[in-house]
Scaffold this motif. Sequence first.
Motif, short mmCIF file in Angstrom:
data_model
loop_
_atom_site.label_atom_id
_atom_site.label_comp_id
_atom_site.label_asym_id
_atom_site.label_seq_id
_atom_site.Cartn_x
_atom_site.Cartn_y
_atom_site.Cartn_z
N CYS A 65 0.82 -1.21 0.00
CA CYS A 65 0.00 0.00 0.00
C CYS A 65 0.86 1.26 0.00
CB CYS A 65 -0.94 0.00 1.21
SG CYS A 65 -2.23 -1.27 1.14
N CYS A 68 2.20 1.80 -3.48
CA CYS A 68 1.16 2.32 -4.39
C CYS A 68 0.87 3.79 -4.12
CB CYS A 68 -0.11 1.48 -4.26
SG CYS A 68 0.05 -0.22 -4.85
N VAL A 71 3.53 5.95 -5.62
CA VAL A 71 3.44 6.06 -7.08
C VAL A 71 2.47 7.16 -7.47
CG1 VAL A 71 2.69 4.88 -9.17
CG2 VAL A 71 4.14 3.69 -7.52
#
Length: 273
Positions: A65, A68, A71
Amino acid sequence: MSLRSDWNHLFASNGAGLISRDLSEAISTFETPLSPRLGWIVSGGNALGFDEQAVLSLGWLALLCSGCLLVIGLFSRPAAITAWLMHLCAVNSGGLLSYGMDNFTTIGLFYLMLSPLPDRFSLDARLWRSRTKDPQILGFFRRVLQFHVCVIYFFGGVAKCIGPGWWDGSSLWRALTRPPFNVISPETIISWKTLIPFLGISVCILETGYPLFIWLRRTRVIWLMCICAMHVGIGLAMGMYLFAFIMVVLNIAAFGPGLGLAPRQKLVRGAVL
């Protein structure tokens, strides 16, 4: 994602894993006793009533998580801290199975955790109109990263230059033919036998000369391009795609701004422009 099916198996303790986490952490504790590791998190989870498998699964989920979120640039600071901490714990607890890519990823996450956030292209900046409080300090962290990368390449190059293996191509031959990195067939490599010593010497020159030529304005672009091309070649020839990606990102983060290869922000006096 590729590690999900093996995560618990890799980091289980008491002989339940591929290599006992206790052994890896004992070695890590001897070298760096204060460096965090998964055993600390597992012990904390056990104190709260969670078993080892549940804690390890939650650790993998936290790492996924946070990656992500980084990103897309959402909750950048907490995500960067979590990603660095969980990755460092995993590397320390699986030291017998880790290699250079893991160390370089930890280095990159460390500088990301400390650097001014959020980036102007992140969701944090777009959703909450948040801005870096002191963007000038970005130059300081980039300067430290630049010196760090230079030291890594210089000593890596010197180590290669000491022995004859990189000068006559034998080290490169062993690297390309050793499983599981033997992506290219030995027959093809043999057909390039006159080129292998040249490639080995080129690697020595690129790495040893990195601290000098990456700072000179006239040679910075060509040296950066050659280093990135070297890592792309390693990734394609040996199947080390993630390692190549990490090294290219570190190089562009350190020396790309000002060359049109990375977003440029205002730096402190003396930082590379």
